[in-house]
Each structure stands twice: as C-alpha cells, then as structure tokens.
Design a protein around this motif. Sequence first.
Motif, mmCIF file in Angstrom:
data_model
loop_
_atom_site.group_PDB
_atom_site.id
_atom_site.type_symbol
_atom_site.label_atom_id
_atom_site.label_comp_id
_atom_site.label_asym_id
_atom_site.label_seq_id
_atom_site.Cartn_x
_atom_site.Cartn_y
_atom_site.Cartn_z
ATOM 1 N N GLY A 1 67.420 32.866 27.561
ATOM 2 C CA GLY A 1 68.488 33.853 27.709
ATOM 3 C C GLY A 1 69.353 33.946 26.470
ATOM 4 O O GLY A 1 68.919 33.604 25.362
ATOM 5 N N SER A 2 70.602 34.345 26.695
ATOM 6 C CA SER A 2 71.498 34.557 25.553
ATOM 7 C C SER A 2 71.758 33.243 24.809
ATOM 8 O O SER A 2 72.035 33.257 23.607
ATOM 9 C CB SER A 2 72.815 35.165 26.028
ATOM 10 O OG SER A 2 73.381 34.354 27.040
ATOM 11 N N ALA A 3 71.655 32.128 25.499
ATOM 12 C CA ALA A 3 71.855 30.835 24.838
ATOM 13 C C ALA A 3 70.771 30.572 23.794
ATOM 14 O O ALA A 3 70.958 29.777 22.868
ATOM 15 C CB ALA A 3 71.867 29.718 25.867
ATOM 16 N N ASP A 4 69.637 31.239 23.933
ATOM 17 C CA ASP A 4 68.533 31.060 22.982
ATOM 18 C C ASP A 4 68.492 32.183 21.951
ATOM 19 O O ASP A 4 67.508 32.319 21.224
ATOM 20 C CB ASP A 4 67.206 31.002 23.739
ATOM 21 C CG ASP A 4 67.218 29.922 24.798
ATOM 22 O OD1 ASP A 4 67.143 28.753 24.433
ATOM 23 O OD2 ASP A 4 67.343 30.254 25.990
ATOM 24 N N GLY A 5 69.501 33.030 21.961
ATOM 25 C CA GLY A 5 69.581 34.096 20.962
ATOM 26 C C GLY A 5 68.973 35.414 21.400
ATOM 27 O O GLY A 5 68.794 36.314 20.578
ATOM 28 N N LEU A 6 68.676 35.543 22.671
ATOM 29 C CA LEU A 6 68.089 36.804 23.145
ATOM 30 C C LEU A 6 69.181 37.838 23.406
ATOM 31 O O LEU A 6 70.282 37.493 23.838
ATOM 32 C CB LEU A 6 67.295 36.552 24.430
ATOM 33 C CG LEU A 6 65.807 36.255 24.257
ATOM 34 C CD1 LEU A 6 65.596 35.072 23.350
ATOM 35 C CD2 LEU A 6 65.143 36.018 25.592
ATOM 36 N N LYS A 7 68.831 39.091 23.127
ATOM 37 C CA LYS A 7 69.765 40.198 23.345
ATOM 38 C C LYS A 7 69.017 41.363 23.974
ATOM 39 O O LYS A 7 67.790 41.440 23.837
ATOM 40 C CB LYS A 7 70.359 40.669 22.007
ATOM 41 C CG LYS A 7 71.321 39.681 21.390
ATOM 42 C CD LYS A 7 71.781 40.175 20.027
ATOM 43 C CE LYS A 7 72.617 39.119 19.345
ATOM 44 N NZ LYS A 7 72.821 39.404 17.934
ATOM 45 N N PRO A 8 69.747 42.274 24.641
ATOM 46 C CA PRO A 8 69.055 43.447 25.210
ATOM 47 C C PRO A 8 68.371 44.268 24.118
ATOM 48 O O PRO A 8 68.805 44.287 22.966
ATOM 49 C CB PRO A 8 70.192 44.244 25.859
ATOM 50 C CG PRO A 8 71.258 43.254 26.115
ATOM 51 C CD PRO A 8 71.160 42.236 25.018
ATOM 52 N N ASP A 9 67.276 44.909 24.498
ATOM 53 C CA ASP A 9 66.503 45.806 23.628
ATOM 54 C C ASP A 9 65.645 45.081 22.597
ATOM 55 O O ASP A 9 65.063 45.732 21.726
ATOM 56 C CB ASP A 9 67.400 46.823 22.908
ATOM 57 C CG ASP A 9 67.751 47.992 23.799
ATOM 58 O OD1 ASP A 9 66.988 48.244 24.752
ATOM 59 O OD2 ASP A 9 68.775 48.640 23.564
ATOM 60 N N GLN A 10 65.548 43.764 22.694
ATOM 61 C CA GLN A 10 64.647 43.073 21.762
ATOM 62 C C GLN A 10 63.205 43.201 22.266
ATOM 63 O O GLN A 10 62.958 43.054 23.462
ATOM 64 C CB GLN A 10 65.041 41.591 21.657
ATOM 65 C CG GLN A 10 66.293 41.400 20.812
ATOM 66 C CD GLN A 10 66.752 39.962 20.757
ATOM 67 O OE1 GLN A 10 66.396 39.159 21.608
ATOM 68 N NE2 GLN A 10 67.555 39.646 19.767
ATOM 69 N N PRO A 11 62.265 43.487 21.374
ATOM 70 C CA PRO A 11 60.883 43.674 21.806
ATOM 71 C C PRO A 11 60.223 42.363 22.221
ATOM 72 O O PRO A 11 60.531 41.310 21.662
ATOM 73 C CB PRO A 11 60.195 44.258 20.575
ATOM 74 C CG PRO A 11 61.056 43.858 19.442
ATOM 75 C CD PRO A 11 62.448 43.713 19.939
ATOM 76 N N VAL A 12 59.331 42.474 23.181
ATOM 77 C CA VAL A 12 58.602 41.303 23.670
ATOM 78 C C VAL A 12 57.108 41.582 23.497
ATOM 79 O O VAL A 12 56.626 42.655 23.873
ATOM 80 C CB VAL A 12 58.929 41.034 25.151
ATOM 81 C CG1 VAL A 12 58.206 39.790 25.648
ATOM 82 C CG2 VAL A 12 60.423 40.864 25.339
ATOM 83 N N VAL A 13 56.404 40.636 22.905
ATOM 84 C CA VAL A 13 54.993 40.839 22.584
ATOM 85 C C VAL A 13 54.194 39.588 22.942
ATOM 86 O O VAL A 13 54.764 38.526 23.208
ATOM 87 C CB VAL A 13 54.798 41.142 21.076
ATOM 88 C CG1 VAL A 13 55.517 42.405 20.687
ATOM 89 C CG2 VAL A 13 55.299 39.985 20.235
ATOM 90 N N THR A 14 52.891 39.750 22.946
ATOM 91 C CA THR A 14 51.964 38.620 22.973
ATOM 92 C C THR A 14 51.024 38.836 21.788
ATOM 93 O O THR A 14 51.045 39.911 21.169
ATOM 94 C CB THR A 14 51.143 38.576 24.270
ATOM 95 O OG1 THR A 14 50.287 39.710 24.292
ATOM 96 C CG2 THR A 14 52.030 38.565 25.499
#
Lengths: 437, 174
Positions: free
Chosen positions: A162-175
């Motif tokens: 989550g935000s504690a790990d540096g995640l923010k809305p609208d960030q792309p997620v890939v594999t």
Amino acid sequence: MESFFTRLKNPLVLIAIVLVQVIALAMQVQRPARDADGPAGGAAMESEGSAPDGQEVSLLRRWTVTAIAPLEAGVQISSSKVRGLWHDYVDLRQARQQNMALRNEVARLREEEASLAEDAAQGRRLQRLLAFREQYALTNVAAQVIGTSGSERSHVLYLDKGSADGLKPDQPVVTPDGVVGKIRDVFPHTSQLLLINDPSSGAGVILAVTRIRAIVRGTATGQVQIDDLTADSRIKVGEPVITSGGDLVFPRGLPVGTIQSIAPDPLHQPYTAITIKPAADLNRLEEVLVITASSATLPPAAAQDAATAEATAEASQRAADLVARKLPGLQPSAAAAEAAGNGAAGTAAETKGASRGSGAGTTPAAPDDPESQIGGLPGVANSGLPKPRAALHTDRFSPGATLPATEMTPGGQPESPGRAQGQATPGHQPDQQPQQP
Amino acid sequence: MAERSYTSREELDQYGFHPGVTVLAPVVCILLQAMLPKTFPWLLHLDLPLIATIFFAVSRRSPIAGAVTGTLIGLFQDGLTNHPFGVEGIAKGVVGYVAASLGFAVDIDNAINRATLVFTLSLCQSGLLYLIAHWLLGETSYQLLPVGELLSAVANSLVAIPVFYILDRFRIRD
C-alpha cells in the motif's frame, strides 16, 4: 394515521432504506474525487469506476478494506503455514516409519518432487519478474495478490502493498507477460488494483504492425476490446497490441495482448469491436509489479537506439550544411532541412512539423510577427490573416504575378511569365531566386 | 391490534441467532467470496453473501430485519468493489425484504423450497442490479446476460442447500 403507519411499517422502512441509498449513490456519482494534477490523458478515457473515491466514500471503503484485508492476508499466511506443517508432519511420519522403506521413500520423493516443482515454478516466475525489471529499467514494487472484489461485475484485485510501500493511485501494474491494470485506490498496507478488463478501465495502445493508435477498454463480460476504430483491412487477427504511452499511465511499449477477433459492432456503427486476448492471464495473477517511477537511465537496447538516432541526425545536419554552402539559392530552406534533420531524432510530431516547414521552402514566419499578417489589430498578435508566402516557382497563378485589374486593357495580351517573375510584387521578395534545376 | 394465534407460521418458525453468528457468518461469506475466486476464478459466479442474506431473512421472518441485514451485507460488499456504495446495498436490501416476506408463505425447512427461493431471488437480484446500473448510474454498457444469470442462479441454489444446512445448526428458536 397511526394505523396507517403501523400497517405499512415494513414497506415504509424498506422505502426509507432504499431512498437513503439512492441519495447516497447520487451524491457519490455527482462528486467523484479527481486528482487535480492527475494525468489528463488517462482521465479522458476512464469512467466513473476507475476514479478514486471522494473523501467520505474513501473513508468508508478504507474501513471495509481494513476489516477484510488483514483477514485475507492472515488466511493467506496461515494457509501456507498449514501447508508447511502438513509437509513436516508427513515427513516426520515417514521418519518414524523408515522400516516401510521403499513405498514410503517413493512417496516422500514424489512429494519432494512436487514441492521442488512448485519452488522451481515460483523461482521461474520471480526470475522473469527480475528480467523484466532489468529490461525496462523501471522503479517498481513487487506485490502479491491477496484477494478479489468478490463480484463478477467488478474486476478488482487486492494487493498486499500500500501507501507505506510507496504505491499511489494511477500507477501501472504489470507482469512479465504484459499489462495487468492500474492502482485505483491505496490504503496503508493494501491497494486496490483495477484490471484492464473492467468496464471502467482504459489504456492507450498502438497496434504493433499497422501502428494504429486506439484505446482498449474492458467490457461488462470481462473482455478487453478496442471499440474506437472503423473497419480496416490492414488490421489482422493475431496482431500484437502494445501500450502507446499516450494515457500518461502506462509506459510506452508494454505488451497488452494480441487481437483475438474483429467483428462489426452492431451497437456503434460504423465502428468495429476488436477483442484483445490479454498477454497476462488476468484470472490467475499471483505476483505483480507496480511501476512506481520510470528510471532516468535507459536500458542498453534503448540507449543503443538513441545513439543511432543521434548519429543519423548529425549526418542529416552535415548534409544540410553542405547543401546550403554549395547551393546558396536554397539557403532559406536550409533552416527547414536543419529542422528536418533534428526531427529525425525527435518525436513524430516534431518530424511532422519540420517536414511541413521544408515543404513550404521558406522559414516559417513567427506567428506574432505583424509583418506576416494582413489586417488585424495593431500590436495584437495573430489578429489578422496570414500573408501568402512567396512561391519558389512563380507562374501566372502565383500571388502578385498578375497585373491589377485596373491596369489591364480589354483584348490585351497576357504578360509573359518572364516579366511576371521579374516584377517586384508585395508578396515576392527580390532576393529570392527561383530554384535552378 | 390483531390477535395472533400461537400456531401462526410467523411465531412457529421464527428463529434468532447469537450476535456472534449474526456478525461472523456474513463476514465469513464475504471473505470466502473475496478469496476463493483468486484460486478458482469461476467461483465469481457464486454469491455467498446473497445466500447469507436470504438465510437470515427467511429465518427471522421479519421484513425489516431482512432488509437491514441485506443492506448491511450489500454495503460491505460494495466496499470491496470499485462501484459506489449502495449498488449491492439496495439490491440485497430488497432481496432480504422479499425473502422475509416470502418466508411467511413457504416452508423454509424444505430443501427444494430453499433452492427455488434462492434461484428466484438470485435472478431478482440480477434484475435489480441491471436496473440500478442503467437507471441510477447510467451505465449503458452494463449488459444482462440471460444464460450467465441463469447459470449463476442455479449455482447459488445448489450451494445454498449445504450452506443453509450448516447455518441451521446456529438457529435459536425465539
């Protein structure tokens, strides 16, 4: 009156409950929270469901997720521990029963083989993730899927970061296989991943072969479709689809999938419904990468491409300089050639602008230069009409080549082109010579 | 005030639950609904919270309690989706109300009746969700897939029989 309310107590309560929720729905739909500095391109193609919630709604959702996410994470951890305990227990039983040599030994080896196969599969997945990180030189966070929305109408997954790990809305997620979706909402230790097959999701893409730009969207049935293109015979089934970067969410060049089918869209004629088979298996996601930032340094392949483009641009520049020195008559267009040379290393838009400049054969006039305008307000830029530019090869149709109507005589012979060329006209610059073959 | 006979169905078949069961059972259903599709994607067609809503509504025989229970479960479900709060809340609130109202007329201990009730209310919920999406949210892309909804309703009614059987053990006659 009292008997009326007593008699209709049940339906009145139901109506009140439904009414309150309808009003709450209306308020949520009316006031979606928009990130003021969010990506404009992405906002244009996304609908209500992909936008972050308003403050009050976000609080409610945070409570819900906070209540469920620890349970999900706990179940995830405890299930893996139970599996480990089970394996240890089986191993202990086998240790105690060593006298049942061969049969138990074979069973244990088989279990070990299965366990190793599982470890190897996980190792391969992680290796591919690592290779992907190195290839794209992006700053990213690896996350694990811990749950779903539980609704077939909402293609949302929950991640253990989550935000504690540096995640923010609208960030792309890939594999490593391709694009998965983007972060919709972020909580302290959990985040909501909106898959690309959700109806409220969207991404800018390019068809890899035909280089046609489009927007992919999710459908109500969980498919990924392009529905903003008209029928085009060049588009074939099996053509890869990659991200264009135009949505300012997904980096350019990530694989999205391949075209699975092309059919006319009966609801939106004359557009076609191009169904994409996602490159990533959206139904079986375990580990994903959240791209938190693009790296400043380019990967080796991209750096090599950039060096090649730069060398090409320099060569074009030298050629343009040489032509300008040897053929002074072409000097006005040298600037355009220079612009075209630079455009080779620049973006497509820049190249397009440069080629337009060279096609005119003159240096483009500054838009706010009053000398390049006809009429308009004095001192106000761009308030008049642009003056026509001098032609390189004048003829009787060129502006200023024909005598004014007041000087013409009925039955008179038309002026020869040579005289027309030599005549100084308002739009003709005397120092400009026609191009020699 | 109308005098009720002691043997009226409402009094005879009205059940209560321990507060812990009232809270935990729906939460477990929602948790399973959120976690199981990660491993078995086809389980997204099931709606365990709907089954819990119907069970508590028909057991309590109170339309108001059914509507409130359904609304709370639905709102909890909404919290896990990307939809606005109220979509599932309205649908499940109405389903809870209707289930409790039907519970007066139907013998809920009969497995066939239970399956039929869940099947019918599952279709009802699909229709309500469609109406909410189209009329209240203006989502024109939302489609009602008859075959898919029928299959979901059948799956829900099949799963409801064992789930009802397990939850029956926690009933307390009022």
